[in-house]
Design an enzyme around this catalytic site. Structure first.
Site, PDB file in Angstrom:
ATOM      1  N   ASP A  92      12.897 -34.941  63.215  1.00 44.44           N
ATOM      2  CA  ASP A  92      11.638 -35.052  62.826  1.00 44.44           C
ATOM      3  C   ASP A  92      10.966 -33.581  62.836  1.00 44.44           C
ATOM      4  OD1 ASP A  92      11.676 -37.558  62.422  1.00 44.44           O
ATOM      5  OD2 ASP A  92      10.746 -38.279  64.060  1.00 44.44           O
ATOM      6  N   MET A 113      -1.871 -40.456  66.052  1.00 43.48           N
ATOM      7  CA  MET A 113      -2.105 -40.112  64.596  1.00 43.48           C
ATOM      8  C   MET A 113      -3.382 -40.494  64.208  1.00 43.48           C
ATOM      9  SD  MET A 113       1.560 -41.874  63.106  1.00 43.48           S
ATOM     10  CE  MET A 113       1.573 -43.425  64.159  1.00 43.48           C
ATOM     11  N   LYS A 167       7.981 -35.849  58.901  1.00 39.90           N
ATOM     12  CA  LYS A 167       6.891 -36.187  57.809  1.00 39.90           C
ATOM     13  C   LYS A 167       5.773 -36.029  58.347  1.00 39.90           C
ATOM     14  CE  LYS A 167       9.676 -40.702  56.900  1.00 39.90           C
ATOM     15  NZ  LYS A 167       9.616 -41.986  56.897  1.00 39.90           N
TER      16      LYS A 167
END
Length: 508
Positions: A37, A168, A59
């Site tokens: 990642d 997030m 991502k």
């Protein structure tokens, strides 16, 4: 029939190698394929083997991302090819990591897999900021949520929770705060935002629901963990000072001059001290122009009493040629082996051979000065670099009565052009330290810079505010001759010694 592969879904934890599990480190070091990642610390990539294929599928919001379906396909395809695949996920694989989708794809394809936990930022970020998530008076429980789509959350219920931990949520911070206030949370509720937890760049922003947006205006809050609740008041500010002290080279960028196509152990040592490393090939190692002399020496190896190897390249090229000629190490049964340096000894030991002599100071001069026996009438084979090597060792051994037969085992040349990433970093004044592990790397580095610049003065001007780090006296001498100075020299003439010297250097 293709051997069965396996996929390991590994939690990378937070920050660098310090917070990686032993199982995770073992799997990364033996992986054939590493699929990782964007939030995984780049220092972990140095744990892989030279032959490992590394694929970034990260991502990040607002950036080009690899579709999840494509990631699933990669995992299945490499597993079915019989590969050992590590799917490296930031934090823990089962916390907002979409691991279930990847597992479903593996199960459908009958692929073997294993899940390896990691330390989640949910727990690590508050801890490393000195914030306890629970307290007998202020926080009986906490809830973890994703701030990715705040409009889908039950804010009426969440506003009643003692402590909220939000992942997030950086982009949605104003919306999150307004939703809490609209549902009865006090505007004076304490809030902390921990950015880059577990890394040398860790930052902690504290405030209230009223002022935190203004406090962090202009700051990219990704990756970040948000903690909301009265426990933020218990924050131990001293805990926030721990991270930089663990890594003496945090926020330093070090240019490592090395041989082309060689994995750099030195890079790993520096990264473990927190440094960002830029590698610059300054040596091109190739076979000699002719094998004739080495082949002849191998055919007559019984005539020699000693074999001297002064570099890892010398070891590898000598033994590879030995094997190409149809021999193995048993042909050296009557020959003693002397090596210069622990690295050279380690490369020799990988071939199940132990040196008979290693000089105490790990340099060629020390080998001659401390040779363990009388050399009169002794015949010594010295496979070495074809051109450009130092002559002092041969001269000293000859003066002691030895007959030294020098044969070319490899060539060491300057690359044709400077590596562009390294050159750009030098031009933009991003480099704090340039390291040299041999005189040859100094000469080639200087030659490569001269190709770009107009004069020796321009070279010295480019390096004016950069620390020039040398592995030993001869390398330091060459630095002084060509670059005008050297700033530090390792006390122990090894890569470990040079790493320690840089870590202890006063950058002022």
């Amino acid at each position: 029939m293709t051997e069965q592969g396996k996929v390991y879904l590994v939690g990378a934890g937070v920050g660098n190698q310090d917070y990686l599990t032993f199982r995770g480190q073992e799997l990364i070091s033996t992986a054939e394929i590493l699929i990782y990642d964007a939030l995984v610390d780049e220092a972990l990539l140095s744990l892989t083997s030279e032959n490992c294929l590394r694929l970034c599928v990260g991502k990040r919001g607002g950036q080009v991302s690899t579709p999840q379906e494509k990631i699933n396909q990669l995992l299945v395809a490499y597993c079915l090819q019989g590969k050992q695949v590590v799917r490296l996920k930031s934090g823990d694989p089962f916390i907002f990591g979409r691991a279930n989708e990847e597992i479903a794809a593996l199960q459908t394809a009958n692929c073997s897999y294993e899940i390896v936990p990691g330390i989640s930022s949910v727990l690590a970020a508050p801890l490393l900021a000195g914030i306890p998530l629970t307290d007998k008076e202020l926080s009986r429980y906490f809830v973890v949520i994703s701030g990715h789509q705040p409009e889908q959350l039950n804010w009426s219920a969440l506003a009643k929770i003692d402590t909220l931990v939000i992942l997030m949520g950086g982009r949605s911070l104003p919306s999150i705060i307004q939703s809490l206030i609209d549902n009865g949370r006090s505007r004076l509720e304490p809030i902390a935002i921990i950015r880059n937890c577990g890394r040398s760049q860790q930052q902690v922003f504290q405030g209230t629901l009223t002022d935190i947006v203004e406090t962090t205006r202009g700051v990219s809050l990704s990756p970040a963990v948000i903690v909301i609740g009265e426990v933020v008041k218990l924050s131990n500010q001293d805990a926030q000072k721990v991270i930089p002290s663990l890594h003496p080279l945090a926020n330093k960028t070090i240019l490592v001059t090395r041989a082309e196509s060689q994995s750099s152990k030195f890079t790993k040592l520096l990264q473990q001290q927190g440094a960002k490393v830029v590698e610059m090939p300054a040596l091109a190692i190739t076979p000699p122009s002719s094998w004739h002399e080495l082949d002849q020496a191998i055919a007559n190896i019984a005539q020699f009493q000693w074999l001297i190897l002064t570099s890892a390249n010398g070891v590898n090229y000598f033994f590879e040629r030995l094997e190409n000629l149809g021999y193995d190490a048993r042909i050296l049964g009557g020959v003693k082996i002397a090596v210069v340096g622990r690295k050279t000894a380690a490369v020799l030991q990988k071939r199940q051979l132990n040196p008979d002599f290693i000089p105490p100071n790990y340099v060629a001069d020390s080998l001659a000065a401390n040779f363990p026996e009388e050399l009169t009438a002794k015949k010594i084979l010295f496979p070495r670099v074809e051109t450009g090597g130092r002559e002092v060792l041969v001269r000293e051994l000859t003066s002691k009565g030895g007959e030294v037969i020098e044969v070319a085992a490899y060539q060491s040349k300057c690359p044709e052009q400077i590596e562009q990433t390294a050159w750009k970093a030098l031009q933009q004044r991003q480099i704090d330290v340039v390291t040299f592990a041999s005189s040859k790397t100094v000469r080639n580095f200087y030659q490569l810079l001269q190709q770009q610049l107009s004069s020796a003065e321009a070279v010295q001007s480019l390096l004016e505010n950069i620390c020039l780090a040398s592995i030993g006296p001869q390398t330091s001498k060459t630095c002084h001759e060509l670059l005008g100075r050297f700033d530090l020299e390792a006390k122990e003439y090894t890569l470990e010694g040079l790493t320690t010297a840089i870590a202890n250097y006063n950058f002022g």
